[in-house]
Design a protein around this motif. Structure first.
Motif, PDB file in Angstrom:
ATOM      1  N   THR A   1       0.822  -1.205   0.000  1.00 46.91           N
ATOM      2  CA  THR A   1       0.000   0.000   0.000  1.00 46.91           C
ATOM      3  C   THR A   1       0.860   1.261   0.000  1.00 46.91           C
ATOM      4  O   THR A   1       0.458   2.288  -0.556  1.00 46.91           O
ATOM      5  CB  THR A   1      -0.943   0.043   1.218  1.00 46.91           C
ATOM      6  N   VAL A   2       2.042   1.190   0.624  1.00 47.46           N
ATOM      7  CA  VAL A   2       2.966   2.325   0.581  1.00 47.46           C
ATOM      8  C   VAL A   2       3.441   2.549  -0.853  1.00 47.46           C
ATOM      9  O   VAL A   2       3.486   3.684  -1.348  1.00 47.46           O
ATOM     10  CB  VAL A   2       4.170   2.097   1.507  1.00 47.46           C
ATOM     11  N   SER A   3       3.790   1.460  -1.533  1.00 49.61           N
ATOM     12  CA  SER A   3       4.210   1.558  -2.933  1.00 49.61           C
ATOM     13  C   SER A   3       3.082   2.092  -3.807  1.00 49.61           C
ATOM     14  O   SER A   3       3.307   2.894  -4.721  1.00 49.61           O
ATOM     15  CB  SER A   3       4.663   0.182  -3.440  1.00 49.61           C
ATOM     16  N   MET A   4       1.851   1.654  -3.500  1.00 51.05           N
ATOM     17  CA  MET A   4       0.702   2.117  -4.271  1.00 51.05           C
ATOM     18  C   MET A   4       0.454   3.607  -4.055  1.00 51.05           C
ATOM     19  O   MET A   4      -0.005   4.304  -4.965  1.00 51.05           O
ATOM     20  CB  MET A   4      -0.547   1.315  -3.889  1.00 51.05           C
ATOM     21  N   ALA A   5       0.747   4.106  -2.849  1.00 47.15           N
ATOM     22  CA  ALA A   5       0.591   5.539  -2.596  1.00 47.15           C
ATOM     23  C   ALA A   5       1.525   6.336  -3.499  1.00 47.15           C
ATOM     24  O   ALA A   5       1.135   7.356  -4.082  1.00 47.15           O
ATOM     25  CB  ALA A   5       0.877   5.851  -1.128  1.00 47.15           C
ATOM     26  N   PHE A   6       2.755   5.859  -3.633  1.00 47.05           N
ATOM     27  CA  PHE A   6       3.712   6.509  -4.536  1.00 47.05           C
ATOM     28  C   PHE A   6       3.252   6.377  -5.985  1.00 47.05           C
ATOM     29  O   PHE A   6       3.350   7.327  -6.775  1.00 47.05           O
ATOM     30  CB  PHE A   6       5.090   5.887  -4.360  1.00 47.05           C
ATOM     31  N   ASP A   7       2.725   5.202  -6.334  1.00 46.47           N
ATOM     32  CA  ASP A   7       2.233   4.962  -7.691  1.00 46.47           C
ATOM     33  C   ASP A   7       1.104   5.920  -8.040  1.00 46.47           C
ATOM     34  O   ASP A   7       1.084   6.518  -9.117  1.00 46.47           O
ATOM     35  CB  ASP A   7       1.765   3.507  -7.796  1.00 46.47           C
ATOM     36  N   ARG A   8       0.140   6.087  -7.116  1.00 44.95           N
ATOM     37  CA  ARG A   8      -0.986   6.993  -7.363  1.00 44.95           C
ATOM     38  C   ARG A   8      -0.510   8.446  -7.473  1.00 44.95           C
ATOM     39  O   ARG A   8      -1.028   9.222  -8.274  1.00 44.95           O
ATOM     40  CB  ARG A   8      -2.019   6.879  -6.240  1.00 44.95           C
TER      41      ARG A   8
ATOM     42  N   HIS B   1       4.480  11.291 -17.794  1.00 46.46           N
ATOM     43  CA  HIS B   1       5.830  10.763 -17.561  1.00 46.46           C
ATOM     44  C   HIS B   1       5.801   9.512 -16.684  1.00 46.46           C
ATOM     45  O   HIS B   1       6.837   9.106 -16.162  1.00 46.46           O
ATOM     46  CB  HIS B   1       6.707  11.824 -16.896  1.00 46.46           C
ATOM     47  N   TYR B   2       4.614   8.917 -16.527  1.00 44.23           N
ATOM     48  CA  TYR B   2       4.464   7.758 -15.632  1.00 44.23           C
ATOM     49  C   TYR B   2       5.393   6.612 -16.026  1.00 44.23           C
ATOM     50  O   TYR B   2       6.121   6.056 -15.198  1.00 44.23           O
ATOM     51  CB  TYR B   2       3.006   7.288 -15.645  1.00 44.23           C
ATOM     52  N   ALA B   3       5.377   6.261 -17.308  1.00 46.74           N
ATOM     53  CA  ALA B   3       6.177   5.125 -17.779  1.00 46.74           C
ATOM     54  C   ALA B   3       7.670   5.389 -17.670  1.00 46.74           C
ATOM     55  O   ALA B   3       8.466   4.466 -17.446  1.00 46.74           O
ATOM     56  CB  ALA B   3       5.808   4.788 -19.222  1.00 46.74           C
ATOM     57  N   SER B   4       8.072   6.649 -17.810  1.00 42.45           N
ATOM     58  CA  SER B   4       9.502   6.968 -17.734  1.00 42.45           C
ATOM     59  C   SER B   4       9.995   7.060 -16.292  1.00 42.45           C
ATOM     60  O   SER B   4      11.186   6.884 -16.025  1.00 42.45           O
ATOM     61  CB  SER B   4       9.782   8.284 -18.464  1.00 42.45           C
ATOM     62  N   ILE B   5       9.080   7.340 -15.343  1.00 38.49           N
ATOM     63  CA  ILE B   5       9.468   7.424 -13.926  1.00 38.49           C
ATOM     64  C   ILE B   5       9.462   6.034 -13.291  1.00 38.49           C
ATOM     65  O   ILE B   5      10.440   5.618 -12.662  1.00 38.49           O
ATOM     66  CB  ILE B   5       8.515   8.371 -13.160  1.00 38.49           C
TER      67      ILE B   5
ATOM     68  N   ILE C   1      13.197   0.529 -11.809  1.00 37.87           N
ATOM     69  CA  ILE C   1      12.778   1.144 -10.550  1.00 37.87           C
ATOM     70  C   ILE C   1      11.864   0.193  -9.774  1.00 37.87           C
ATOM     71  O   ILE C   1      12.003   0.025  -8.553  1.00 37.87           O
ATOM     72  CB  ILE C   1      12.054   2.480 -10.812  1.00 37.87           C
ATOM     73  N   ILE C   2      10.935  -0.440 -10.487  1.00 43.22           N
ATOM     74  CA  ILE C   2      10.020  -1.382  -9.841  1.00 43.22           C
ATOM     75  C   ILE C   2      10.788  -2.560  -9.247  1.00 43.22           C
ATOM     76  O   ILE C   2      10.502  -3.038  -8.141  1.00 43.22           O
ATOM     77  CB  ILE C   2       8.954  -1.866 -10.839  1.00 43.22           C
ATOM     78  N   GLY C   3      11.799  -3.042  -9.989  1.00 47.14           N
ATOM     79  CA  GLY C   3      12.631  -4.130  -9.475  1.00 47.14           C
ATOM     80  C   GLY C   3      13.389  -3.735  -8.216  1.00 47.14           C
ATOM     81  O   GLY C   3      13.495  -4.522  -7.261  1.00 47.14           O
TER      82      GLY C   3
ATOM     83  N   ILE D   1      13.181  -5.354  -4.428  1.00 50.34           N
ATOM     84  CA  ILE D   1      14.349  -5.788  -3.648  1.00 50.34           C
ATOM     85  C   ILE D   1      14.372  -5.104  -2.287  1.00 50.34           C
ATOM     86  O   ILE D   1      14.675  -5.733  -1.257  1.00 50.34           O
ATOM     87  CB  ILE D   1      15.647  -5.488  -4.424  1.00 50.34           C
ATOM     88  N   ALA D   2      14.034  -3.807  -2.256  1.00 45.48           N
ATOM     89  CA  ALA D   2      13.993  -3.071  -0.987  1.00 45.48           C
ATOM     90  C   ALA D   2      12.935  -3.640  -0.053  1.00 45.48           C
ATOM     91  O   ALA D   2      13.166  -3.782   1.160  1.00 45.48           O
ATOM     92  CB  ALA D   2      13.724  -1.592  -1.255  1.00 45.48           C
ATOM     93  N   VAL D   3      11.766  -3.997  -0.610  1.00 44.59           N
ATOM     94  CA  VAL D   3      10.695  -4.592   0.196  1.00 44.59           C
ATOM     95  C   VAL D   3      11.146  -5.925   0.785  1.00 44.59           C
ATOM     96  O   VAL D   3      10.950  -6.200   1.979  1.00 44.59           O
ATOM     97  CB  VAL D   3       9.427  -4.777  -0.664  1.00 44.59           C
ATOM     98  N   LEU D   4      11.751  -6.768  -0.043  1.00 43.15           N
ATOM     99  CA  LEU D   4      12.217  -8.077   0.418  1.00 43.15           C
ATOM    100  C   LEU D   4      13.307  -7.938   1.484  1.00 43.15           C
ATOM    101  O   LEU D   4      13.285  -8.638   2.504  1.00 43.15           O
ATOM    102  CB  LEU D   4      12.745  -8.881  -0.772  1.00 43.15           C
ATOM    103  N   THR D   5      14.231  -7.015   1.269  1.00 40.74           N
ATOM    104  CA  THR D   5      15.323  -6.804   2.220  1.00 40.74           C
ATOM    105  C   THR D   5      14.789  -6.331   3.565  1.00 40.74           C
ATOM    106  O   THR D   5      15.201  -6.816   4.625  1.00 40.74           O
ATOM    107  CB  THR D   5      16.325  -5.771   1.673  1.00 40.74           C
ATOM    108  N   ARG D   6      13.848  -5.386   3.535  1.00 36.02           N
ATOM    109  CA  ARG D   6      13.292  -4.882   4.791  1.00 36.02           C
ATOM    110  C   ARG D   6      12.525  -5.964   5.536  1.00 36.02           C
ATOM    111  O   ARG D   6      12.621  -6.078   6.753  1.00 36.02           O
ATOM    112  CB  ARG D   6      12.379  -3.680   4.532  1.00 36.02           C
TER     113      ARG D   6
END
Length: 216
Positions: free
Chosen positions: A17-24, A33-37, A42-44, A48-53
């Motif tokens: 949900t945190v990632s989705m907040a950034f996505d929205r 510029h959604y596709a370029s950001i 970046i998604i990968g 990795i950050a989610v898995l590491t945390r």
């Protein structure tokens, strides 16, 4: 041992949900510029950050519990192994466990909540800057499913926390019921919330029910 695997799934769904907040925020603030950001790279990296945390949060808990001696009743108040419940059964000081739990709550759930709140403040600021009322409603509508997902996590979490803290005199059935609601409600209803807001998925679901109705 902090929770069952499904409870960890709740924690991971909240990270989502945190990632989705950034996505929205990106989708509303910079739609062109959604596709370029949000590129695949970046998604990968976010994955990795989610898995590491998640590994860093969960990995120390079994060792913190294993070092404690247990001599009291082995009956837990929840239907899964909750860190707080296990600490109550210990016959030694649990100060380290309590301190670790407090730090984890502050730097995970607390930080995530602040990020979501900050994202929606920026989203509302952007939406209010849109001239057309219809466009403002359309932009806010894209966030509706995400807001519902956040509430699906927070409401059961607050409920089980209040019961655990102030409902010690209540029946064990209430504790088990609230624990199971917190455990099952978010992961079960999250797909429903997002599918209802997605036209393609909604149409497929309607077709499946129509086919079954025609067969009967």
């Amino acid at each position: 041992m902090m929770n069952s695997n499904a409870s960890h799934a709740n924690h991971h769904s909240f990270i989502l949900t945190v990632s989705m907040a950034f996505d929205r925020f990106v989708a509303i603030r910079n739609p062109l510029h959604y596709a370029s950001i949000l590129t695949h790279s970046i998604i990968g990296k976010i994955g990795i950050a989610v898995l590491t945390r998640a590994i860093c949060v969960v990995f120390p808990v079994p060792f913190l519990i294993k070092r404690l001696p247990f001599c009291h009743s082995n009956v837990l108040s929840h239907s899964y192994c909750l860190h707080q419940d296990a600490m109550r059964l210990a016959c030694a000081s649990t100060r380290i466990n309590s301190l670790y739990g407090l730090i984890i709550v502050i730097f995970t759930l607390g930080l995530d909540a602040l990020i979501i709140l900050f994202s929606y403040v920026l989203i509302l600021k952007t939406v209010l800057g849109i001239a057309s009322r219809a466009e403002r409603l359309k932009a806010l509508n894209t966030c509706l499913s995400h807001i519902c997902a956040v509430l699906l996590f927070y409401v059961p979490l607050i409920g089980v926390t209040m019961i655990h803290r102030f409902g010690k005199h209540l029946s064990p059935v209430v504790h088990v019921l609230m624990a199971n609601i917190y455990l099952l409600l978010p992961p079960v209803l999250n797909p429903v919330v997002y599918s209802v807001k997605t036209k393609q998925i909604r149409r497929r679901i309607i077709r499946v029910f129509q086919r079954r109705k025609n067969r009967t």
